[in-house]
Design a protein around this motif. Structure first.
Motif, PDB file in Angstrom:
ATOM      1  N   VAL A  65     -12.557 -36.941   4.464  1.00 25.93           N
ATOM      2  CA  VAL A  65     -12.608 -38.007   3.299  1.00 25.93           C
ATOM      3  C   VAL A  65     -11.236 -38.191   2.825  1.00 25.93           C
ATOM      4  O   VAL A  65     -10.431 -37.402   2.846  1.00 25.93           O
ATOM      5  N   SER A  66     -11.295 -39.638   2.385  1.00 27.09           N
ATOM      6  CA  SER A  66     -10.105 -39.969   2.082  1.00 27.09           C
ATOM      7  C   SER A  66      -9.971 -40.514   0.637  1.00 27.09           C
ATOM      8  O   SER A  66     -10.547 -41.747   0.406  1.00 27.09           O
ATOM      9  N   ILE A  67      -9.348 -39.651  -0.197  1.00 28.87           N
ATOM     10  CA  ILE A  67      -9.274 -40.154  -1.619  1.00 28.87           C
ATOM     11  C   ILE A  67      -7.813 -40.073  -2.018  1.00 28.87           C
ATOM     12  O   ILE A  67      -7.369 -38.860  -1.825  1.00 28.87           O
ATOM     13  N   LEU A  68      -7.037 -40.802  -2.211  1.00 28.41           N
ATOM     14  CA  LEU A  68      -5.621 -40.707  -2.509  1.00 28.41           C
ATOM     15  C   LEU A  68      -5.248 -41.169  -4.173  1.00 28.41           C
ATOM     16  O   LEU A  68      -6.123 -41.892  -4.679  1.00 28.41           O
ATOM     17  N   HIS A  69      -4.388 -40.852  -4.684  1.00 29.58           N
ATOM     18  CA  HIS A  69      -3.805 -41.037  -5.898  1.00 29.58           C
ATOM     19  C   HIS A  69      -2.403 -41.523  -6.288  1.00 29.58           C
ATOM     20  O   HIS A  69      -1.798 -41.015  -5.700  1.00 29.58           O
ATOM     21  N   PHE A  70      -2.356 -42.529  -6.952  1.00 28.63           N
ATOM     22  CA  PHE A  70      -1.102 -43.061  -7.240  1.00 28.63           C
ATOM     23  C   PHE A  70      -0.787 -43.012  -8.762  1.00 28.63           C
ATOM     24  O   PHE A  70      -1.844 -43.495  -9.406  1.00 28.63           O
ATOM     25  N   LEU A  71       0.218 -42.754  -9.104  1.00 30.30           N
ATOM     26  CA  LEU A  71       0.731 -42.696 -10.618  1.00 30.30           C
ATOM     27  C   LEU A  71       1.448 -43.825 -11.113  1.00 30.30           C
ATOM     28  O   LEU A  71       2.454 -44.239 -10.500  1.00 30.30           O
ATOM     29  N   GLY A  72       1.448 -44.020 -12.499  1.00 29.31           N
ATOM     30  CA  GLY A  72       2.189 -44.891 -13.390  1.00 29.31           C
ATOM     31  C   GLY A  72       2.680 -44.324 -14.504  1.00 29.31           C
ATOM     32  O   GLY A  72       3.221 -43.280 -14.678  1.00 29.31           O
ATOM     33  N   GLY A  73       2.765 -45.120 -15.582  1.00 28.30           N
ATOM     34  CA  GLY A  73       3.162 -44.726 -16.683  1.00 28.30           C
ATOM     35  C   GLY A  73       2.743 -43.309 -17.315  1.00 28.30           C
ATOM     36  O   GLY A  73       1.542 -43.007 -17.109  1.00 28.30           O
ATOM     37  N   HIS A  74       3.329 -42.597 -18.186  1.00 23.90           N
ATOM     38  CA  HIS A  74       3.047 -41.463 -18.672  1.00 23.90           C
ATOM     39  C   HIS A  74       3.569 -41.087 -19.915  1.00 23.90           C
ATOM     40  O   HIS A  74       4.581 -41.574 -20.483  1.00 23.90           O
ATOM     41  N   LYS A  88      -1.311 -43.017 -16.261  1.00 19.65           N
ATOM     42  CA  LYS A  88      -1.789 -44.340 -15.767  1.00 19.65           C
ATOM     43  C   LYS A  88      -1.984 -43.809 -14.096  1.00 19.65           C
ATOM     44  O   LYS A  88      -1.017 -43.341 -13.499  1.00 19.65           O
ATOM     45  N   MET A  89      -2.996 -44.336 -13.464  1.00 21.50           N
ATOM     46  CA  MET A  89      -3.314 -43.849 -12.330  1.00 21.50           C
ATOM     47  C   MET A  89      -4.179 -44.695 -11.630  1.00 21.50           C
ATOM     48  O   MET A  89      -4.778 -45.592 -12.188  1.00 21.50           O
ATOM     49  N   THR A  90      -4.167 -44.813 -10.145  1.00 27.07           N
ATOM     50  CA  THR A  90      -5.173 -45.461  -9.483  1.00 27.07           C
ATOM     51  C   THR A  90      -5.782 -44.474  -8.587  1.00 27.07           C
ATOM     52  O   THR A  90      -5.100 -43.427  -8.047  1.00 27.07           O
ATOM     53  N   ILE A  91      -7.228 -44.391  -8.308  1.00 26.74           N
ATOM     54  CA  ILE A  91      -7.824 -43.300  -7.193  1.00 26.74           C
ATOM     55  C   ILE A  91      -8.182 -44.569  -5.957  1.00 26.74           C
ATOM     56  O   ILE A  91      -8.956 -45.591  -6.226  1.00 26.74           O
ATOM     57  N   ASN A  92      -7.825 -44.405  -4.735  1.00 33.92           N
ATOM     58  CA  ASN A  92      -8.031 -45.078  -3.745  1.00 33.92           C
ATOM     59  C   ASN A  92      -9.014 -44.210  -2.926  1.00 33.92           C
ATOM     60  O   ASN A  92      -8.392 -43.042  -2.360  1.00 33.92           O
ATOM     61  N   GLN A  93      -9.954 -44.831  -2.550  1.00 36.85           N
ATOM     62  CA  GLN A  93     -10.887 -44.003  -1.518  1.00 36.85           C
ATOM     63  C   GLN A  93     -11.321 -45.111  -0.402  1.00 36.85           C
ATOM     64  O   GLN A  93     -11.885 -46.239  -0.668  1.00 36.85           O
ATOM     65  N   ARG A  94     -11.046 -44.671   0.875  1.00 37.14           N
ATOM     66  CA  ARG A  94     -11.578 -45.329   1.853  1.00 37.14           C
ATOM     67  C   ARG A  94     -13.137 -44.774   2.359  1.00 37.14           C
ATOM     68  O   ARG A  94     -13.225 -43.463   2.535  1.00 37.14           O
ATOM     69  N   SER A  95     -13.926 -45.678   2.480  1.00 32.50           N
ATOM     70  CA  SER A  95     -15.242 -45.231   2.801  1.00 32.50           C
ATOM     71  C   SER A  95     -15.795 -46.217   3.833  1.00 32.50           C
ATOM     72  O   SER A  95     -15.319 -47.198   4.209  1.00 32.50           O
ATOM     73  N   VAL A  96     -17.280 -45.842   4.292  1.00 28.42           N
ATOM     74  CA  VAL A  96     -18.000 -46.701   5.126  1.00 28.42           C
ATOM     75  C   VAL A  96     -19.420 -47.103   4.355  1.00 28.42           C
ATOM     76  O   VAL A  96     -19.975 -46.026   3.874  1.00 28.42           O
ATOM     77  N   ILE A  97     -19.509 -48.240   3.927  1.00 35.88           N
ATOM     78  CA  ILE A  97     -20.828 -48.701   3.479  1.00 35.88           C
ATOM     79  C   ILE A  97     -21.697 -49.530   4.331  1.00 35.88           C
ATOM     80  O   ILE A  97     -21.448 -50.475   4.810  1.00 35.88           O
ATOM     81  N   ASP A  98     -22.778 -49.068   4.641  1.00 37.99           N
ATOM     82  CA  ASP A  98     -23.768 -49.705   5.619  1.00 37.99           C
ATOM     83  C   ASP A  98     -23.013 -50.267   6.858  1.00 37.99           C
ATOM     84  O   ASP A  98     -23.039 -51.164   7.279  1.00 37.99           O
ATOM     85  N   GLY A  99     -22.243 -49.354   7.690  1.00 35.75           N
ATOM     86  CA  GLY A  99     -21.458 -49.506   8.628  1.00 35.75           C
ATOM     87  C   GLY A  99     -20.246 -50.497   8.582  1.00 35.75           C
ATOM     88  O   GLY A  99     -19.521 -50.810   9.457  1.00 35.75           O
ATOM     89  N   VAL A 100     -19.764 -50.750   7.357  1.00 36.11           N
ATOM     90  CA  VAL A 100     -18.568 -51.487   6.962  1.00 36.11           C
ATOM     91  C   VAL A 100     -17.654 -50.595   6.280  1.00 36.11           C
ATOM     92  O   VAL A 100     -17.893 -50.198   5.246  1.00 36.11           O
ATOM     93  N   GLU A 101     -16.384 -50.776   6.872  1.00 36.93           N
ATOM     94  CA  GLU A 101     -15.260 -49.887   6.351  1.00 36.93           C
ATOM     95  C   GLU A 101     -14.759 -50.604   5.083  1.00 36.93           C
ATOM     96  O   GLU A 101     -14.668 -51.770   4.992  1.00 36.93           O
TER      97      GLU A 101
END
Length: 205
Positions: A65-74, A88-101
């Protein structure tokens, strides 16, 4: 006693350690960022004690499972041995939906109820605030049609993230805080009460 500036630096380091150690799979050190008794994590896909979150994260990490986090202002509001930090943050998840990455990117804030334990700052409760998200196919030549009914099930702040995680087999919690609305206003009240000495860090259940 540490100065206010030293506390701010320590809390910022705490938040950064959470992201780096969790995403790197450094589980022993990741466990140290949490309050050892009261640590609690709420996410779209998980709500529960920190120890269970660590175990679930580790299990997902080991199966790819690929879930990554990046941080910003605090920023942090500090009252003695308690604090509320927002990052401040972003959550980045790579996944496959209906066969499409795909890559899903969710932008928001980590809202952390913190307490000093044995002289060190720890996270008592982490509640992400989900402000907006987007979904992109990894291969630009791919075509993907999203289920509009499934997409509409989730709040606008984590609509695509919720869809991707549901497709991946997770049960996604509804009603989590967004940029505006009753849920985030309630969270702010809980944060104010925490700094004023409330017995618990709000009601995350």
């Amino acid at each position: 006693m540490p100065t206010h500036a030293e506390d701010r630096l320590a809390i910022r380091e705490l938040v950064e350690n959470w992201a780096v150690w969790r995403d790197a799979g450094d589980w022993e050190r990741f466990a140290t960022v949490w309050h050892p008794v009261d640590g609690w994590m709420t996410a779209t896909w998980f709500q529960g004690p920190a120890a269970e979150f660590i175990a679930a994260s580790r299990e997902g990490f080991e199966r790819g499972v690929s879930i990554l986090h990046f941080l910003g202002g605090h920023t942090a509001d500090i009252a003695g041995d308690r604090a509320v930090a927002q990052t401040k943050m972003t959550i980045n998840q790579r996944s496959v939906i209906d066969g499409v990455e795909v890559d899903v990117v969710c932008t928001g804030r980590f809202y952390d109820f913190c307490a000093r334990h044995d002289g060190e700052w720890t996270i008592v409760r982490r509640q992400p605030i989900y402000e907006k998200d987007r979904l992109d196919v990894v291969d630009p030549a791919s075509r993907l049609e999203l289920d509009p009914e499934l997409l509409a099930r989730f709040p606008v702040g984590y609509r695509h993230l919720g869809l991707a995680q549901t497709k991946a087999g997770f049960t996604v919690k509804l009603g989590l805080p967004g940029l505006t609305g009753a849920a985030v206003e309630r969270l702010y009240v809980e944060g104010t009460e925490w700094l004023a000495g409330s017995a618990t860090a709000g009601n995350p259940h």
